[in-house]
Design a protein around this motif. Structure first.
Motif, PDB file in Angstrom:
ATOM      1  N   GLY A 141       0.808  -1.209   0.000  1.00  0.00           N
ATOM      2  CA  GLY A 141       0.000   0.000   0.000  1.00  0.00           C
ATOM      3  C   GLY A 141       0.844   1.262   0.000  1.00  0.00           C
ATOM      4  N   ILE A 142       1.899   1.287   0.820  1.00  0.00           N
ATOM      5  CA  ILE A 142       2.764   2.476   0.881  1.00  0.00           C
ATOM      6  C   ILE A 142       3.494   2.675  -0.439  1.00  0.00           C
ATOM      7  N   ALA A 143       3.977   1.577  -1.028  1.00  0.00           N
ATOM      8  CA  ALA A 143       4.702   1.685  -2.292  1.00  0.00           C
ATOM      9  C   ALA A 143       3.814   2.240  -3.399  1.00  0.00           C
ATOM     10  N   ILE A 144       2.585   1.733  -3.500  1.00  0.00           N
ATOM     11  CA  ILE A 144       1.672   2.240  -4.530  1.00  0.00           C
ATOM     12  C   ILE A 144       1.303   3.691  -4.242  1.00  0.00           C
ATOM     13  N   ALA A 145       1.170   4.047  -2.977  1.00  0.00           N
ATOM     14  CA  ALA A 145       0.853   5.438  -2.625  1.00  0.00           C
ATOM     15  C   ALA A 145       1.973   6.374  -3.044  1.00  0.00           C
ATOM     16  N   VAL A 146       3.230   5.950  -2.842  1.00  0.00           N
ATOM     17  CA  VAL A 146       4.368   6.786  -3.245  1.00  0.00           C
ATOM     18  C   VAL A 146       4.435   6.891  -4.761  1.00  0.00           C
ATOM     19  N   THR A 147       4.206   5.784  -5.452  1.00  0.00           N
ATOM     20  CA  THR A 147       4.311   5.779  -6.910  1.00  0.00           C
ATOM     21  C   THR A 147       3.208   6.607  -7.561  1.00  0.00           C
ATOM     22  N   THR A 148       1.976   6.501  -7.060  1.00  0.00           N
ATOM     23  CA  THR A 148       0.830   7.179  -7.667  1.00  0.00           C
ATOM     24  C   THR A 148       0.496   8.503  -6.992  1.00  0.00           C
ATOM     25  N   GLU A 149       1.369   8.932  -6.066  1.00  0.00           N
ATOM     26  CA  GLU A 149       1.165  10.195  -5.350  1.00  0.00           C
ATOM     27  C   GLU A 149      -0.169  10.215  -4.597  1.00  0.00           C
ATOM     28  N   GLY A 150      -0.465   9.098  -3.943  1.00  0.00           N
ATOM     29  CA  GLY A 150      -1.635   9.027  -3.075  1.00  0.00           C
ATOM     30  C   GLY A 150      -2.958   8.849  -3.788  1.00  0.00           C
ATOM     31  N   TYR A 151      -2.961   8.223  -4.969  1.00  0.00           N
ATOM     32  CA  TYR A 151      -4.212   8.002  -5.707  1.00  0.00           C
ATOM     33  C   TYR A 151      -4.962   6.842  -5.062  1.00  0.00           C
ATOM     34  N   GLU A 152      -6.070   7.129  -4.399  1.00  0.00           N
ATOM     35  CA  GLU A 152      -6.732   6.158  -3.524  1.00  0.00           C
ATOM     36  C   GLU A 152      -7.209   4.914  -4.257  1.00  0.00           C
ATOM     37  N   LEU A 153      -7.744   5.081  -5.464  1.00  0.00           N
ATOM     38  CA  LEU A 153      -8.301   3.937  -6.186  1.00  0.00           C
ATOM     39  C   LEU A 153      -7.217   2.908  -6.500  1.00  0.00           C
ATOM     40  N   ASN A 154      -6.059   3.367  -6.957  1.00  0.00           N
ATOM     41  CA  ASN A 154      -4.974   2.439  -7.266  1.00  0.00           C
ATOM     42  C   ASN A 154      -4.447   1.756  -6.012  1.00  0.00           C
ATOM     43  N   ILE A 155      -4.344   2.510  -4.922  1.00  0.00           N
ATOM     44  CA  ILE A 155      -3.874   1.923  -3.663  1.00  0.00           C
ATOM     45  C   ILE A 155      -4.811   0.808  -3.224  1.00  0.00           C
ATOM     46  N   ALA A 156      -6.113   1.106  -3.203  1.00  0.00           N
ATOM     47  CA  ALA A 156      -7.089   0.117  -2.767  1.00  0.00           C
ATOM     48  C   ALA A 156      -7.091  -1.097  -3.691  1.00  0.00           C
ATOM     49  N   PHE A 157      -6.944  -0.876  -4.990  1.00  0.00           N
ATOM     50  CA  PHE A 157      -6.980  -1.985  -5.945  1.00  0.00           C
ATOM     51  C   PHE A 157      -5.808  -2.940  -5.733  1.00  0.00           C
ATOM     52  N   PHE A 158      -4.606  -2.408  -5.641  1.00  0.00           N
ATOM     53  CA  PHE A 158      -3.433  -3.274  -5.500  1.00  0.00           C
ATOM     54  C   PHE A 158      -3.398  -3.947  -4.129  1.00  0.00           C
ATOM     55  N   VAL A 159      -3.840  -3.271  -3.096  1.00  0.00           N
ATOM     56  CA  VAL A 159      -3.907  -3.903  -1.781  1.00  0.00           C
ATOM     57  C   VAL A 159      -4.932  -5.029  -1.794  1.00  0.00           C
ATOM     58  N   ALA A 160      -6.060  -4.823  -2.467  1.00  0.00           N
ATOM     59  CA  ALA A 160      -7.075  -5.869  -2.565  1.00  0.00           C
ATOM     60  C   ALA A 160      -6.525  -7.089  -3.302  1.00  0.00           C
ATOM     61  N   VAL A 161      -5.824  -6.863  -4.404  1.00  0.00           N
ATOM     62  CA  VAL A 161      -5.252  -7.982  -5.163  1.00  0.00           C
ATOM     63  C   VAL A 161      -4.208  -8.713  -4.333  1.00  0.00           C
ATOM     64  N   ALA A 162      -3.318  -7.951  -3.672  1.00  0.00           N
ATOM     65  CA  ALA A 162      -2.257  -8.576  -2.879  1.00  0.00           C
ATOM     66  C   ALA A 162      -2.825  -9.366  -1.699  1.00  0.00           C
ATOM     67  N   SER A 163      -3.822  -8.812  -1.026  1.00  0.00           N
ATOM     68  CA  SER A 163      -4.401  -9.512   0.128  1.00  0.00           C
ATOM     69  C   SER A 163      -5.157 -10.765  -0.305  1.00  0.00           C
ATOM     70  N   PHE A 164      -5.819 -10.711  -1.460  1.00  0.00           N
ATOM     71  CA  PHE A 164      -6.510 -11.899  -1.964  1.00  0.00           C
ATOM     72  C   PHE A 164      -5.512 -13.008  -2.300  1.00  0.00           C
ATOM     73  N   LEU A 165      -4.399 -12.631  -2.939  1.00  0.00           N
ATOM     74  CA  LEU A 165      -3.379 -13.628  -3.250  1.00  0.00           C
ATOM     75  C   LEU A 165      -2.760 -14.192  -1.977  1.00  0.00           C
ATOM     76  N   MET A 166      -2.584 -13.351  -0.960  1.00  0.00           N
ATOM     77  CA  MET A 166      -2.044 -13.820   0.309  1.00  0.00           C
ATOM     78  C   MET A 166      -2.986 -14.834   0.960  1.00  0.00           C
ATOM     79  N   TYR A 167      -4.271 -14.562   0.883  1.00  0.00           N
ATOM     80  CA  TYR A 167      -5.212 -15.520   1.462  1.00  0.00           C
ATOM     81  C   TYR A 167      -5.216 -16.833   0.682  1.00  0.00           C
ATOM     82  N   MET A 168      -5.246 -16.742  -0.626  1.00  0.00           N
ATOM     83  CA  MET A 168      -5.277 -17.956  -1.430  1.00  0.00           C
ATOM     84  C   MET A 168      -3.995 -18.764  -1.292  1.00  0.00           C
ATOM     85  N   ARG A 169      -2.876 -18.074  -1.028  1.00  0.00           N
ATOM     86  CA  ARG A 169      -1.594 -18.760  -0.907  1.00  0.00           C
ATOM     87  C   ARG A 169      -1.392 -19.352   0.483  1.00  0.00           C
ATOM     88  N   TYR A 170      -1.747 -18.571   1.527  1.00  0.00           N
ATOM     89  CA  TYR A 170      -1.432 -18.991   2.893  1.00  0.00           C
ATOM     90  C   TYR A 170      -2.665 -19.213   3.762  1.00  0.00           C
TER      91      TYR A 170
END
Length: 389
Positions: free
Chosen positions: A123-152
Protein backbone atom coordinates in the motif's frame (compact mmCIF):
# COMPACT_ATOMS: atom_id res chain seq x y z
CA UNK A 1 -1.58 -22.23 -5.19
CA UNK A 2 -1.75 -23.10 -1.48
CA UNK A 3 1.69 -23.08 0.13
CA UNK A 4 0.72 -25.33 3.04
CA UNK A 5 0.39 -29.09 3.01
CA UNK A 6 -3.27 -29.89 2.42
CA UNK A 7 -3.06 -32.98 4.61
CA UNK A 8 -1.94 -30.81 7.50
CA UNK A 9 -4.80 -28.41 6.82
CA UNK A 10 -7.28 -31.29 6.96
CA UNK A 11 -5.63 -32.58 10.13
CA UNK A 12 -5.96 -29.14 11.70
CA UNK A 13 -9.68 -29.12 10.93
CA UNK A 14 -10.05 -32.56 12.51
CA UNK A 15 -8.16 -31.56 15.64
CA UNK A 16 -10.32 -28.45 16.03
CA UNK A 17 -13.44 -30.56 15.66
CA UNK A 18 -12.10 -33.05 18.19
CA UNK A 19 -11.78 -30.18 20.67
CA UNK A 20 -15.38 -29.26 19.98
CA UNK A 21 -16.55 -32.84 20.47
CA UNK A 22 -14.58 -33.06 23.71
CA UNK A 23 -16.13 -29.84 25.07
CA UNK A 24 -19.55 -31.23 24.11
CA UNK A 25 -18.89 -34.42 26.06
CA UNK A 26 -18.90 -36.83 23.13
CA UNK A 27 -15.28 -37.87 23.58
CA UNK A 28 -12.92 -37.79 26.54
CA UNK A 29 -9.81 -35.69 27.01
CA UNK A 30 -7.65 -38.77 26.47
CA UNK A 31 -9.33 -39.46 23.15
CA UNK A 32 -8.90 -35.85 22.09
CA UNK A 33 -5.21 -35.93 23.04
CA UNK A 34 -4.73 -39.20 21.16
CA UNK A 35 -6.26 -37.72 18.00
CA UNK A 36 -4.01 -34.67 18.33
CA UNK A 37 -0.96 -36.87 18.91
CA UNK A 38 -1.61 -39.19 15.97
CA UNK A 39 -2.21 -36.41 13.44
CA UNK A 40 0.79 -34.37 12.17
CA UNK A 41 0.17 -30.68 12.79
CA UNK A 42 1.44 -27.18 12.06
CA UNK A 43 3.55 -25.03 14.31
CA UNK A 44 0.82 -22.67 15.46
CA UNK A 45 -0.49 -20.80 18.47
CA UNK A 46 -4.15 -21.11 19.43
CA UNK A 47 -3.72 -18.77 22.41
CA UNK A 48 -4.39 -15.27 21.10
CA UNK A 49 -2.08 -13.58 23.64
CA UNK A 50 0.84 -15.87 22.82
CA UNK A 51 0.18 -15.37 19.12
CA UNK A 52 0.16 -11.61 19.64
CA UNK A 53 3.50 -11.85 21.43
CA UNK A 54 5.06 -13.77 18.54
CA UNK A 55 3.52 -11.21 16.17
CA UNK A 56 5.38 -8.44 17.99
CA UNK A 57 8.62 -10.43 17.80
CA UNK A 58 8.01 -11.06 14.10
CA UNK A 59 7.39 -7.37 13.53
CA UNK A 60 10.73 -6.52 15.18
CA UNK A 61 12.46 -9.13 13.02
CA UNK A 62 10.81 -7.81 9.88
CA UNK A 63 11.72 -4.20 10.69
CA UNK A 64 15.29 -5.22 11.49
CA UNK A 65 15.70 -6.86 8.08
CA UNK A 66 14.17 -3.86 6.34
CA UNK A 67 16.39 -1.53 8.38
CA UNK A 68 19.54 -3.34 7.27
CA UNK A 69 18.42 -3.18 3.64
CA UNK A 70 17.64 0.53 4.01
CA UNK A 71 21.08 1.26 5.43
CA UNK A 72 22.75 -0.62 2.59
CA UNK A 73 20.72 1.29 0.03
CA UNK A 74 21.36 4.69 1.56
CA UNK A 75 25.12 4.11 1.75
CA UNK A 76 25.19 3.22 -1.93
CA UNK A 77 24.18 6.81 -2.84
CA UNK A 78 21.36 5.58 -5.05
CA UNK A 79 18.87 8.44 -5.30
CA UNK A 80 16.09 6.26 -6.62
CA UNK A 81 16.37 3.80 -3.72
CA UNK A 82 13.91 5.81 -1.61
CA UNK A 83 11.25 5.36 -4.29
CA UNK A 84 11.66 1.59 -4.56
CA UNK A 85 12.49 0.72 -0.94
CA UNK A 86 8.87 -0.11 -0.07
CA UNK A 87 8.70 -2.53 -2.99
CA UNK A 88 11.85 -4.21 -1.66
CA UNK A 89 10.34 -4.34 1.83
CA UNK A 90 7.19 -5.92 0.38
CA UNK A 91 9.32 -8.56 -1.34
CA UNK A 92 10.99 -9.25 2.03
CA UNK A 93 7.54 -9.79 3.52
CA UNK A 94 6.53 -12.19 0.75
CA UNK A 95 9.81 -14.09 1.08
CA UNK A 96 9.42 -14.32 4.85
CA UNK A 97 5.86 -15.60 4.51
CA UNK A 98 7.05 -18.23 2.05
CA UNK A 99 9.86 -19.28 4.39
CA UNK A 100 7.55 -19.71 7.38
CA UNK A 101 5.06 -21.64 5.27
CA UNK A 102 7.83 -24.03 4.20
CA UNK A 103 8.69 -24.52 7.88
CA UNK A 104 5.05 -25.46 8.64
CA UNK A 105 4.18 -22.24 10.49
CA UNK A 106 0.48 -21.46 10.30
CA UNK A 107 -1.31 -18.94 12.50
CA UNK A 108 1.79 -18.72 14.67
CA UNK A 109 2.30 -14.96 14.91
CA UNK A 110 5.66 -14.78 13.16
CA UNK A 111 4.05 -15.47 9.80
CA UNK A 112 1.31 -12.93 10.56
CA UNK A 113 3.90 -10.18 10.97
CA UNK A 114 5.50 -10.82 7.58
CA UNK A 115 2.22 -11.24 5.69
CA UNK A 116 0.61 -8.09 7.10
CA UNK A 117 3.91 -6.21 6.77
CA UNK A 118 4.06 -7.12 3.09
CA UNK A 119 0.51 -5.85 2.53
CA UNK A 120 1.30 -2.61 4.36
CA UNK A 121 4.39 -2.01 2.25
CA UNK A 122 2.46 -2.74 -0.95
CA UNK A 123 0.00 0.00 0.00
CA UNK A 124 2.76 2.48 0.88
CA UNK A 125 4.70 1.69 -2.29
CA UNK A 126 1.67 2.24 -4.53
CA UNK A 127 0.85 5.44 -2.63
CA UNK A 128 4.37 6.79 -3.25
CA UNK A 129 4.31 5.78 -6.91
CA UNK A 130 0.83 7.18 -7.67
CA UNK A 131 1.16 10.19 -5.35
CA UNK A 132 -1.64 9.03 -3.07
CA UNK A 133 -4.21 8.00 -5.71
CA UNK A 134 -6.73 6.16 -3.52
CA UNK A 135 -8.30 3.94 -6.19
CA UNK A 136 -4.97 2.44 -7.27
CA UNK A 137 -3.87 1.92 -3.66
CA UNK A 138 -7.09 0.12 -2.77
CA UNK A 139 -6.98 -1.98 -5.95
CA UNK A 140 -3.43 -3.27 -5.50
CA UNK A 141 -3.91 -3.90 -1.78
CA UNK A 142 -7.07 -5.87 -2.56
CA UNK A 143 -5.25 -7.98 -5.16
CA UNK A 144 -2.26 -8.58 -2.88
CA UNK A 145 -4.40 -9.51 0.13
CA UNK A 146 -6.51 -11.90 -1.96
CA UNK A 147 -3.38 -13.63 -3.25
CA UNK A 148 -2.04 -13.82 0.31
CA UNK A 149 -5.21 -15.52 1.46
CA UNK A 150 -5.28 -17.96 -1.43
CA UNK A 151 -1.59 -18.76 -0.91
CA UNK A 152 -1.43 -18.99 2.89
CA UNK A 153 -5.11 -19.17 3.98
CA UNK A 154 -4.40 -16.18 6.22
CA UNK A 155 -7.67 -14.98 7.76
CA UNK A 156 -6.54 -11.39 8.56
CA UNK A 157 -5.70 -11.07 4.86
CA UNK A 158 -9.32 -11.79 3.92
CA UNK A 159 -10.37 -8.96 6.25
CA UNK A 160 -7.92 -6.64 4.46
CA UNK A 161 -9.30 -7.87 1.14
CA UNK A 162 -12.90 -7.12 2.13
CA UNK A 163 -12.05 -3.60 3.34
CA UNK A 164 -9.84 -2.85 0.33
CA UNK A 165 -12.48 -4.17 -2.10
CA UNK A 166 -15.07 -1.91 -0.49
CA UNK A 167 -12.66 1.00 -0.91
CA UNK A 168 -12.23 0.08 -4.59
CA UNK A 169 -16.00 0.20 -5.01
CA UNK A 170 -16.31 3.54 -3.23
CA UNK A 171 -13.48 5.30 -5.03
CA UNK A 172 -14.47 3.71 -8.32
CA UNK A 173 -17.96 5.21 -8.07
CA UNK A 174 -16.41 8.60 -7.27
CA UNK A 175 -14.82 8.50 -10.72
CA UNK A 176 -18.30 8.91 -12.24
CA UNK A 177 -18.71 12.31 -10.59
CA UNK A 178 -21.80 13.45 -8.75
CA UNK A 179 -23.98 10.78 -10.35
CA UNK A 180 -21.76 8.04 -8.99
CA UNK A 181 -21.81 9.58 -5.52
CA UNK A 182 -25.61 9.85 -5.54
CA UNK A 183 -26.21 6.22 -6.54
CA UNK A 184 -23.32 4.89 -4.44
CA UNK A 185 -25.48 3.65 -1.50
CA UNK A 186 -27.74 1.65 -3.81
CA UNK A 187 -24.83 0.17 -5.78
CA UNK A 188 -23.06 -0.88 -2.58
CA UNK A 189 -26.30 -2.38 -1.26
CA UNK A 190 -26.81 -4.49 -4.40
CA UNK A 191 -23.20 -5.65 -4.61
CA UNK A 192 -23.13 -6.55 -0.90
CA UNK A 193 -26.32 -8.57 -1.31
CA UNK A 194 -24.93 -10.30 -4.41
CA UNK A 195 -21.68 -11.29 -2.74
CA UNK A 196 -23.54 -12.42 0.37
CA UNK A 197 -25.57 -14.96 -1.60
CA UNK A 198 -22.50 -15.91 -3.64
CA UNK A 199 -20.43 -16.73 -0.54
CA UNK A 200 -23.44 -18.42 1.06
CA UNK A 201 -23.76 -20.69 -1.95
CA UNK A 202 -20.04 -21.43 -1.92
CA UNK A 203 -20.22 -22.40 1.75
CA UNK A 204 -23.20 -24.65 1.07
CA UNK A 205 -21.37 -26.54 -1.68
CA UNK A 206 -17.94 -26.42 -0.05
CA UNK A 207 -15.77 -29.50 -0.55
CA UNK A 208 -12.45 -28.20 0.82
CA UNK A 209 -12.94 -27.57 4.50
CA UNK A 210 -9.94 -25.26 4.90
CA UNK A 211 -11.72 -22.55 2.90
CA UNK A 212 -14.66 -22.52 5.29
CA UNK A 213 -13.46 -19.84 7.74
CA UNK A 214 -12.44 -17.42 4.99
CA UNK A 215 -15.78 -17.71 3.21
CA UNK A 216 -17.64 -17.36 6.50
CA UNK A 217 -15.69 -14.19 7.32
CA UNK A 218 -16.41 -12.69 3.89
CA UNK A 219 -20.07 -13.65 4.22
CA UNK A 220 -20.33 -11.91 7.59
CA UNK A 221 -18.63 -8.81 6.20
CA UNK A 222 -21.26 -8.64 3.44
CA UNK A 223 -24.00 -8.57 6.10
CA UNK A 224 -22.39 -5.59 7.80
CA UNK A 225 -21.68 -3.78 4.53
CA UNK A 226 -25.26 -4.28 3.34
CA UNK A 227 -26.66 -2.69 6.48
CA UNK A 228 -24.22 0.23 6.53
CA UNK A 229 -24.70 0.94 2.81
CA UNK A 230 -28.12 2.55 3.34
CA UNK A 231 -28.05 3.38 7.03
CA UNK A 232 -29.46 6.89 7.42
CA UNK A 233 -26.59 8.23 9.53
CA UNK A 234 -23.92 6.82 7.20
CA UNK A 235 -25.61 8.10 4.04
CA UNK A 236 -26.26 11.55 5.48
CA UNK A 237 -22.76 12.06 6.85
CA UNK A 238 -21.10 10.78 3.69
CA UNK A 239 -23.24 13.06 1.56
CA UNK A 240 -22.03 16.00 3.61
CA UNK A 241 -18.40 14.85 3.47
CA UNK A 242 -18.05 13.78 -0.16
CA UNK A 243 -20.81 15.66 -1.94
CA UNK A 244 -20.38 18.84 0.02
CA UNK A 245 -24.13 19.07 0.66
CA UNK A 246 -24.96 21.48 3.42
CA UNK A 247 -28.11 20.24 5.13
CA UNK A 248 -29.79 23.19 6.79
CA UNK A 249 -32.26 22.89 9.69
CA UNK A 250 -35.60 21.68 8.35
CA UNK A 251 -33.98 20.05 5.28
CA UNK A 252 -33.06 16.43 4.67
CA UNK A 253 -31.22 14.17 2.23
CA UNK A 254 -33.00 12.75 -0.85
CA UNK A 255 -35.23 9.72 -0.18
CA UNK A 256 -35.09 10.12 3.61
CA UNK A 257 -38.05 7.79 4.26
CA UNK A 258 -36.34 4.98 2.36
CA UNK A 259 -33.15 5.29 4.42
CA UNK A 260 -35.12 5.58 7.68
CA UNK A 261 -37.09 2.46 6.82
CA UNK A 262 -33.95 0.63 5.73
CA UNK A 263 -32.20 1.53 9.00
CA UNK A 264 -34.90 -0.18 11.07
CA UNK A 265 -36.28 -2.89 8.78
CA UNK A 266 -32.96 -4.58 7.93
CA UNK A 267 -31.94 -5.34 11.55
CA UNK A 268 -35.38 -6.86 12.17
CA UNK A 269 -35.07 -8.97 9.01
CA UNK A 270 -31.61 -10.09 10.18
CA UNK A 271 -33.02 -11.04 13.58
CA UNK A 272 -35.97 -13.01 12.20
CA UNK A 273 -33.83 -14.80 9.63
CA UNK A 274 -31.18 -15.63 12.23
CA UNK A 275 -33.77 -17.18 14.54
CA UNK A 276 -35.33 -19.04 11.64
CA UNK A 277 -32.07 -20.49 10.29
CA UNK A 278 -30.25 -20.64 13.66
CA UNK A 279 -27.45 -18.49 12.27
CA UNK A 280 -25.38 -17.38 15.26
CA UNK A 281 -23.30 -14.78 13.39
CA UNK A 282 -26.31 -13.15 11.79
CA UNK A 283 -27.93 -13.03 15.22
CA UNK A 284 -25.01 -11.06 16.68
CA UNK A 285 -24.92 -8.78 13.63
CA UNK A 286 -28.64 -8.09 14.06
CA UNK A 287 -28.11 -7.09 17.71
CA UNK A 288 -25.32 -4.71 16.73
CA UNK A 289 -27.41 -3.31 13.89
CA UNK A 290 -30.39 -2.70 16.18
CA UNK A 291 -28.13 -0.86 18.62
CA UNK A 292 -26.64 1.27 15.83
CA UNK A 293 -30.12 2.02 14.48
CA UNK A 294 -31.16 3.36 17.88
CA UNK A 295 -27.98 5.43 18.00
CA UNK A 296 -28.77 6.75 14.50
CA UNK A 297 -32.12 8.14 15.59
CA UNK A 298 -30.78 9.60 18.84
CA UNK A 299 -27.97 11.25 16.89
CA UNK A 300 -30.50 13.50 15.15
CA UNK A 301 -33.61 13.31 17.36
CA UNK A 302 -32.99 13.33 21.10
CA UNK A 303 -36.45 12.61 22.52
CA UNK A 304 -35.40 11.70 26.07
CA UNK A 305 -32.36 12.47 28.22
CA UNK A 306 -29.57 9.91 27.88
CA UNK A 307 -29.97 8.49 31.39
CA UNK A 308 -33.74 8.07 30.99
CA UNK A 309 -33.37 6.48 27.56
CA UNK A 310 -30.73 4.04 28.84
CA UNK A 311 -32.87 3.10 31.83
CA UNK A 312 -35.98 2.50 29.75
CA UNK A 313 -33.99 0.62 27.12
CA UNK A 314 -32.48 -1.63 29.78
CA UNK A 315 -35.91 -2.36 31.25
CA UNK A 316 -37.30 -3.24 27.84
CA UNK A 317 -34.37 -5.52 27.02
CA UNK A 318 -34.63 -7.19 30.44
CA UNK A 319 -38.34 -7.83 29.93
CA UNK A 320 -37.77 -9.27 26.44
CA UNK A 321 -34.96 -11.52 27.68
CA UNK A 322 -36.92 -12.68 30.74
CA UNK A 323 -40.12 -13.63 28.93
CA UNK A 324 -38.16 -15.18 26.04
CA UNK A 325 -36.26 -17.42 28.45
CA UNK A 326 -39.50 -18.39 30.19
CA UNK A 327 -41.05 -19.25 26.85
CA UNK A 328 -38.27 -21.38 25.34
CA UNK A 329 -36.40 -22.77 28.36
CA UNK A 330 -38.10 -26.19 28.11
CA UNK A 331 -37.84 -26.58 24.32
CA UNK A 332 -35.86 -29.65 23.32
CA UNK A 333 -35.68 -28.77 19.63
CA UNK A 334 -35.70 -25.63 17.53
CA UNK A 335 -35.15 -22.35 19.35
CA UNK A 336 -34.22 -23.22 22.92
CA UNK A 337 -32.46 -21.76 25.94
CA UNK A 338 -30.72 -25.03 26.72
CA UNK A 339 -26.91 -24.93 26.39
CA UNK A 340 -25.54 -25.70 22.95
CA UNK A 341 -23.26 -28.71 23.21
CA UNK A 342 -21.59 -28.02 19.89
CA UNK A 343 -21.01 -24.48 18.65
CA UNK A 344 -19.71 -25.51 15.24
CA UNK A 345 -22.29 -27.69 13.52
CA UNK A 346 -20.36 -28.29 10.30
CA UNK A 347 -21.50 -31.80 9.40
CA UNK A 348 -18.48 -32.49 7.23
CA UNK A 349 -16.08 -31.83 10.10
CA UNK A 350 -18.14 -33.87 12.54
CA UNK A 351 -18.17 -36.85 10.21
CA UNK A 352 -14.43 -36.76 9.59
CA UNK A 353 -13.58 -36.41 13.28
CA UNK A 354 -15.73 -39.42 14.12
CA UNK A 355 -14.17 -41.43 11.29
CA UNK A 356 -10.70 -40.65 12.63
CA UNK A 357 -11.79 -41.66 16.12
CA UNK A 358 -13.11 -44.98 14.86
CA UNK A 359 -9.96 -45.56 12.78
CA UNK A 360 -7.76 -45.23 15.86
CA UNK A 361 -9.99 -47.64 17.75
CA UNK A 362 -11.13 -45.02 20.25
CA UNK A 363 -14.01 -46.08 22.42
CA UNK A 364 -16.00 -44.07 24.95
CA UNK A 365 -14.91 -44.52 28.52
CA UNK A 366 -18.36 -44.01 29.93
CA UNK A 367 -19.64 -47.27 31.39
CA UNK A 368 -23.37 -47.89 30.95
CA UNK A 369 -25.31 -48.16 34.15
CA UNK A 370 -26.27 -51.70 35.17
CA UNK A 371 -29.91 -52.57 34.77
CA UNK A 372 -31.80 -52.63 38.08
CA UNK A 373 -33.66 -55.79 36.97
CA UNK A 374 -31.86 -59.01 37.85
CA UNK A 375 -32.60 -61.58 35.13
CA UNK A 376 -32.07 -65.29 35.50
CA UNK A 377 -29.47 -67.50 33.94
CA UNK A 378 -31.22 -67.74 30.60
CA UNK A 379 -30.75 -71.45 30.11
CA UNK A 380 -33.42 -71.71 27.36
CA UNK A 381 -32.01 -69.50 24.56
CA UNK A 382 -32.78 -66.14 26.06
CA UNK A 383 -35.75 -67.23 28.03
CA UNK A 384 -34.47 -65.35 31.02
CA UNK A 385 -34.83 -68.24 33.48
CA UNK A 386 -33.60 -71.74 34.08
CA UNK A 387 -36.98 -73.39 34.02
CA UNK A 388 -37.64 -73.13 37.78
CA UNK A 389 -39.33 -70.62 40.06
Amino acid sequence: MIAHDKNLLNNLALVEEAKTLKSAGFISKEQKDLIKKELPAFKRQSNILVRLGFFVLGAFLYMSICGVIALMGLTSNEHYFVEICCYIFAVVGFAGAEFFASQKYYGHGLDDAFILGALLNVGIAIAVTTEGYELNIAFFVAVASFLMYMRYLHLPSIVVFCVASSAVLFYGMFEFGDIGKVVLPFIVMLIAAGFYFFTKNRIKHLTKVYYYNGLLLANSFCLILFYLSCNYLVVRELSVTFLGNEILPGEDIPFPYFFYAFTFVVPIVYLVQALKTKDRIMLWVSFLAIGFSIYTIRFYHSVLPVEVALTLGGLVLFAIAYFSIKKIKDNETGLTFKPDRINNSNAFLNAEALIVASTFGLKPEAKPQDSPMDFGGGGFSGGGSEGSF
